[in-house]
Design a protein around this motif. Sequence first.
Motif, PDB file in Angstrom:
ATOM      1  N   MET A 157      -0.339   3.710   8.436  1.00 53.03           N
ATOM      2  CA  MET A 157       0.304   2.895   7.407  1.00 53.03           C
ATOM      3  C   MET A 157       0.820   3.822   6.310  1.00 53.03           C
ATOM      4  O   MET A 157       0.133   4.791   5.938  1.00 53.03           O
ATOM      5  CB  MET A 157      -0.678   1.881   6.817  1.00 53.03           C
TER       6      MET A 157
ATOM      7  N   TRP B  44       0.010  -4.951   4.825  1.00 51.45           N
ATOM      8  CA  TRP B  44      -0.953  -5.777   4.093  1.00 51.45           C
ATOM      9  C   TRP B  44      -0.877  -7.252   4.515  1.00 51.45           C
ATOM     10  O   TRP B  44      -1.706  -8.047   4.068  1.00 51.45           O
ATOM     11  CB  TRP B  44      -0.717  -5.662   2.574  1.00 51.45           C
TER      12      TRP B  44
ATOM     13  N   ASN C  40      -6.014  -4.535   6.767  1.00 52.59           N
ATOM     14  CA  ASN C  40      -5.762  -3.445   5.819  1.00 52.59           C
ATOM     15  C   ASN C  40      -6.841  -3.335   4.751  1.00 52.59           C
ATOM     16  O   ASN C  40      -7.600  -4.268   4.537  1.00 52.59           O
ATOM     17  CB  ASN C  40      -4.436  -3.734   5.107  1.00 52.59           C
TER      18      ASN C  40
ATOM     19  N   ALA D  44       1.880  -3.946  -5.982  1.00 52.54           N
ATOM     20  CA  ALA D  44       1.670  -5.016  -5.003  1.00 52.54           C
ATOM     21  C   ALA D  44       2.494  -6.212  -5.449  1.00 52.54           C
ATOM     22  O   ALA D  44       2.966  -6.280  -6.585  1.00 52.54           O
ATOM     23  CB  ALA D  44       0.197  -5.380  -4.939  1.00 52.54           C
TER      24      ALA D  44
ATOM     25  N   HIS E 268       3.515   4.315   2.579  1.00 54.21           N
ATOM     26  CA  HIS E 268       4.086   3.624   1.425  1.00 54.21           C
ATOM     27  C   HIS E 268       5.447   3.028   1.789  1.00 54.21           C
ATOM     28  O   HIS E 268       6.128   3.501   2.704  1.00 54.21           O
ATOM     29  CB  HIS E 268       4.304   4.622   0.271  1.00 54.21           C
TER      30      HIS E 268
ATOM     31  N   ASP F 276       4.794  -0.034   6.765  1.00 57.68           N
ATOM     32  CA  ASP F 276       4.635   0.161   5.318  1.00 57.68           C
ATOM     33  C   ASP F 276       3.588  -0.824   4.792  1.00 57.68           C
ATOM     34  O   ASP F 276       3.089  -1.684   5.534  1.00 57.68           O
ATOM     35  CB  ASP F 276       5.978  -0.001   4.592  1.00 57.68           C
ATOM     36  N   THR F 277       3.263  -0.706   3.495  1.00 55.17           N
ATOM     37  CA  THR F 277       2.246  -1.615   2.929  1.00 55.17           C
ATOM     38  C   THR F 277       2.794  -3.034   2.820  1.00 55.17           C
ATOM     39  O   THR F 277       2.024  -3.996   2.822  1.00 55.17           O
ATOM     40  CB  THR F 277       1.791  -1.155   1.524  1.00 55.17           C
TER      41      THR F 277
ATOM     42  N   THR G 133      10.108  -2.804   6.532  1.00 56.60           N
ATOM     43  CA  THR G 133       9.219  -3.624   5.709  1.00 56.60           C
ATOM     44  C   THR G 133       9.348  -5.087   6.106  1.00 56.60           C
ATOM     45  O   THR G 133      10.124  -5.426   7.005  1.00 56.60           O
ATOM     46  CB  THR G 133       9.502  -3.420   4.205  1.00 56.60           C
TER      47      THR G 133
ATOM     48  N   PRO H  64      -2.588   3.962   1.509  1.00 56.42           N
ATOM     49  CA  PRO H  64      -2.430   2.879   2.484  1.00 56.42           C
ATOM     50  C   PRO H  64      -3.203   3.136   3.767  1.00 56.42           C
ATOM     51  O   PRO H  64      -3.204   4.264   4.273  1.00 56.42           O
ATOM     52  CB  PRO H  64      -0.924   2.893   2.785  1.00 56.42           C
TER      53      PRO H  64
ATOM     54  N   ILE I  17      -3.983   0.688  -2.909  1.00 57.21           N
ATOM     55  CA  ILE I  17      -2.523   0.818  -2.990  1.00 57.21           C
ATOM     56  C   ILE I  17      -2.065   2.289  -2.995  1.00 57.21           C
ATOM     57  O   ILE I  17      -0.951   2.606  -2.603  1.00 57.21           O
ATOM     58  CB  ILE I  17      -1.976   0.048  -4.238  1.00 57.21           C
TER      59      ILE I  17
ATOM     60  N   GLY J 190       1.698  -5.319  -0.007  1.00 53.53           N
ATOM     61  CA  GLY J 190       2.075  -4.122  -0.738  1.00 53.53           C
ATOM     62  C   GLY J 190       3.553  -4.193  -1.099  1.00 53.53           C
ATOM     63  O   GLY J 190       4.317  -4.969  -0.521  1.00 53.53           O
TER      64      GLY J 190
END
Length: 529
Positions: free
Chosen positions: A249, A211, A216, A328, A251, A206-207, A279, A223, A220, A322
């Motif tokens: 990648m 990130w 990356n 973010a 969300h 995930d972001t 995450t 991704p 936003i 993210g």
Amino acid sequence: MYSLGMEFSTQSVKLIVLDVNKAKTIYSGAFDYDNTFPEFQTKGGVLDSENTDIRHTSPHMLIKALDVAFEKLKHDNLDLSKIRGIKTDGMQHCTVYVNNSFKTVVKALNPDATLLHQLQKTISRETAPIWEDRSTVKEAKYLTTSLKNEGGIENITGNRAELRFPGAQILKWATHSHEEYKETSYIFLLSAFITSILAGKIAPVDTGDGWGTNLNTLDINNPGWSKKVLSVMDESLKESSLGNRLGKMAHYDAMVGKINPYFTEKYNIHPDAIVLAGTGDNPATLLGCGGQIAVSLGSSYTVNGVMEKISPSLSGEYNIFGYTREKAMALSVFTNGGKLHDHFLRKYLKKPDGETIQKEDWARYGKAAGPSLLSGDENLMLPYLMDESVPLKKRGIIRADFSQDDPEANIRALNISQALSLKLHSHHLDYVNKICVVGGGASNTFMMQLISDFFNATTYTIKNAGYAAPFGCAISCAKVLLNISYEDAADRFVETDDTSLHKPIKENLPKVDILLDRYAALETNAPAP
Ligand code: XUL
């Protein structure tokens, strides 16, 4: 219907289960790696190394830990057939490396054998670097220099080239172990690795974790990996395929799929249970705390909050990751934090018989700090036992014109100065009127009041504060299962500890700017490392 949040942190695995319909936490439990897996000989979850800059863990141990987590839930009499959603968080920046067989093996796991037995031959790098590793100075410099004329790594990825981030870590390993790199088909962030086993397929990162890589883009809404960074990595490695090895990648909370039949057959998890993208521990903590600002008062202090307008820090004062869709977050780590209170307890609060008082004795500590009403003339100090990261300053305790021999004055000045520093270095975060405080220091009521005054916000802590990150994961699943918003999910599931509420003291508010200005002046004059 239950949702399960799992955390694979540096030292332990933590598990929390919510009854989604009754909006209740029904289970929390944990086990640490050192005691559970003595065969891996970790200390604090980390493998021994002669070079103290090298900090790695064992991917084999983490795989074993996933089986043990479900065995524990079963042993603790949780009805696993009621679990309908699972999400994992992991310590950020940790990477796990596998070969081409992983994809097929993970899809066809035999419940009669262990995960480790089946997956160990898929591991292509025997150890996994973690966030404490600082052995990549050369590689971080290479990334900074080679991207200077491309806009700068900070503007491309949101973060300066960090030693612990996968960009520099992968570059170092792939340069020195090129054969292993060639054998490696996927490089996972830890959260995506565990999620891939849970879902029986290659899961996206995930972001939140993606990130934290320096690899990356900062888009936003879309991704993905940065072509510019991948191309300088490939150039240095004389190969053109890092991008393929990183997978996709997605969300935060992207749906990965249904639970891998291995877990249904072996542990009786409901076959319809969904698996969401994993995450990092910091985005998960933010959600577990209700989603706006979370202050963690542990050994280091962190301020973690939503960042509406993405503006990277050139000095590395904060990192940007993210967060939930279209959002973010920024994270600042104040290295010294709780270590100073331990130091002051030892130095200033000895019992009459000479014994050091317990760290938990916050009541006595709070009393020594004096009244909550503030004056503009409070004693201030720069309390750095070790080099500080926020702001970047050299170690040393600098007192502004008061003696180190007065215990009460020193304890009061430490609390006030640290709370001022938290506020002074959080300008980049959105204004909020409620701050969730977690970590051992949340029992320091004097500090809770100061944070409330300086941020002009209510401070509070939550029930199960030690499980904020896996709790955030369990809330995510509940949100998806109930099809509600994050705000509704936070209202429904985050349980404020009502005894912990602190509201700003009206009389203190006019003093805040005076103290902040004085503190900022003191800080400006302190030497950088
Ligand atoms: C964040 C970081 C640490 C780890 C700890 O950038 O390095 O907070 O996530 O688990």
